[in-house]
Design a protein around this motif. Sequence first.
Motif, PDB file in Angstrom:
ATOM      1  N   ASP A   1      56.110  31.945  43.464  1.00  0.00           N
ATOM      2  CA  ASP A   1      55.333  32.851  42.616  1.00  0.00           C
ATOM      3  C   ASP A   1      54.535  33.803  43.495  1.00  0.00           C
ATOM      4  OD1 ASP A   1      54.213  34.050  40.413  1.00  0.00           O
ATOM      5  OD2 ASP A   1      52.659  32.526  40.162  1.00  0.00           O
ATOM      6  N   ILE A   2      55.269  34.755  44.098  1.00  0.00           N
ATOM      7  CA  ILE A   2      54.637  35.719  44.999  1.00  0.00           C
ATOM      8  C   ILE A   2      54.080  36.871  44.185  1.00  0.00           C
ATOM      9  CG2 ILE A   2      55.004  37.295  46.931  1.00  0.00           C
ATOM     10  CD1 ILE A   2      57.293  35.479  47.839  1.00  0.00           C
ATOM     11  N   ARG A   3      52.800  37.157  44.375  1.00  0.00           N
ATOM     12  CA  ARG A   3      52.123  38.229  43.647  1.00  0.00           C
ATOM     13  C   ARG A   3      51.655  39.294  44.625  1.00  0.00           C
ATOM     14  NH1 ARG A   3      52.133  37.461  37.844  1.00  0.00           N
ATOM     15  NH2 ARG A   3      52.942  35.319  37.647  1.00  0.00           N
ATOM     16  N   GLY A   4      51.812  40.541  44.234  1.00  0.00           N
ATOM     17  CA  GLY A   4      51.381  41.645  45.075  1.00  0.00           C
ATOM     18  C   GLY A   4      50.087  42.252  44.563  1.00  0.00           C
ATOM     19  N   THR A   5      49.947  43.553  44.730  1.00  0.00           N
ATOM     20  CA  THR A   5      48.725  44.251  44.320  1.00  0.00           C
ATOM     21  C   THR A   5      48.778  44.673  42.859  1.00  0.00           C
ATOM     22  OG1 THR A   5      49.688  46.309  45.167  1.00  0.00           O
ATOM     23  CG2 THR A   5      48.224  45.086  46.631  1.00  0.00           C
ATOM     24  N   GLY A   6      49.952  44.630  42.256  1.00  0.00           N
ATOM     25  CA  GLY A   6      50.100  45.013  40.852  1.00  0.00           C
ATOM     26  C   GLY A   6      50.207  43.797  39.953  1.00  0.00           C
ATOM     27  N   PRO A   7      50.466  44.016  38.675  1.00  0.00           N
ATOM     28  CA  PRO A   7      50.524  42.892  37.735  1.00  0.00           C
ATOM     29  C   PRO A   7      51.808  42.076  37.831  1.00  0.00           C
ATOM     30  CG  PRO A   7      51.015  44.949  36.601  1.00  0.00           C
ATOM     31  CD  PRO A   7      50.618  45.323  37.998  1.00  0.00           C
ATOM     32  N   GLN A   8      52.852  42.633  38.460  1.00  0.00           N
ATOM     33  CA  GLN A   8      54.140  41.952  38.494  1.00  0.00           C
ATOM     34  C   GLN A   8      54.248  40.953  39.632  1.00  0.00           C
ATOM     35  OE1 GLN A   8      56.952  45.272  38.712  1.00  0.00           O
ATOM     36  NE2 GLN A   8      57.592  44.839  36.620  1.00  0.00           N
ATOM     37  N   SER A   9      54.977  39.880  39.368  1.00  0.00           N
ATOM     38  CA  SER A   9      55.386  38.996  40.451  1.00  0.00           C
ATOM     39  C   SER A   9      56.614  39.606  41.108  1.00  0.00           C
ATOM     40  CB  SER A   9      55.723  37.609  39.901  1.00  0.00           C
ATOM     41  OG  SER A   9      56.886  37.683  39.074  1.00  0.00           O
ATOM     42  N   LEU A  10      56.998  39.070  42.247  1.00  0.00           N
ATOM     43  CA  LEU A  10      58.193  39.557  42.921  1.00  0.00           C
ATOM     44  C   LEU A  10      59.423  39.325  42.054  1.00  0.00           C
ATOM     45  CD1 LEU A  10      59.287  40.826  45.545  1.00  0.00           C
ATOM     46  CD2 LEU A  10      59.666  38.499  46.389  1.00  0.00           C
TER      47      LEU A  10
END
Length: 257
Positions: A112-121
């Motif tokens: 469950d990799i999360r970035g700076t936005g609302p979406q996961s990878l």
Amino acid sequence: MHAYDDVVIDEDSNRNAANFFRRKIRETVTDQVVAKALCPNDYPIFTKRICMDTDYYTTFNRPNVTLFDLKRTPFECITETGLRTTANEIPLDELVLATGFDALTGALTRIDIRGTGPQSLEQKWADGPRAYLGLMTAGFPNLFMITGPGSPSVLSNVIVSIEQHVDWITDCLEHLRASGARRIEPSDDAEQGWVSHVNQVAGATLLPRAASWYMGANIPGKARVFLPYIGVANYRRKCAEVVANGYQGFVIANANA
């Protein structure tokens, strides 16, 4: 295969190689019904990994070996005593499963990799992976990938490609440290340009015509896109050019950003 240097590019060369390969299978396998089932017919040859023998085909001549063609009689379920197809039930003492793997993306999207936005990878890649050089993806700063989608990876000597990526990432981290930067990610434009380039290169070959794991076809629901980059030399040259041009296509921010 090595008698032709355009076997996955030119349809005539591919057809000649396929006919030769099918003829050799028919010469090796005694039962011609079995031989026909073993011959690749529904995709250009060499667009999937192919068995180049070590007695693979002669094995089907043994009296204790039976081929069940699951294209003609699909698998239905595992039973208490074996497995069942649409035609019959096959009794088994042991069952060995070789069901494939979620190549190039599965190892990342299952985290469950999360970035700076609302979406996961996983959500970002739902319609196909998007990555710049197969090394990073926009919106996920400082997430480096080793032989990720959009790099030669499985279409190269993977160990050597891993080493190239490790060297590239190491040099990048040293550059960031020396410049006082703490954050790096590709721009959206650079990522889109690379994805388009990967698709353009693949589209010039016969490889996307096969329902292979290169296309994600072995995973139900996975987007059908060609995953690796074709051309190790061109890829390495592009990686070097990106660095020479000051990490072109990447957005680098300092510690205060």
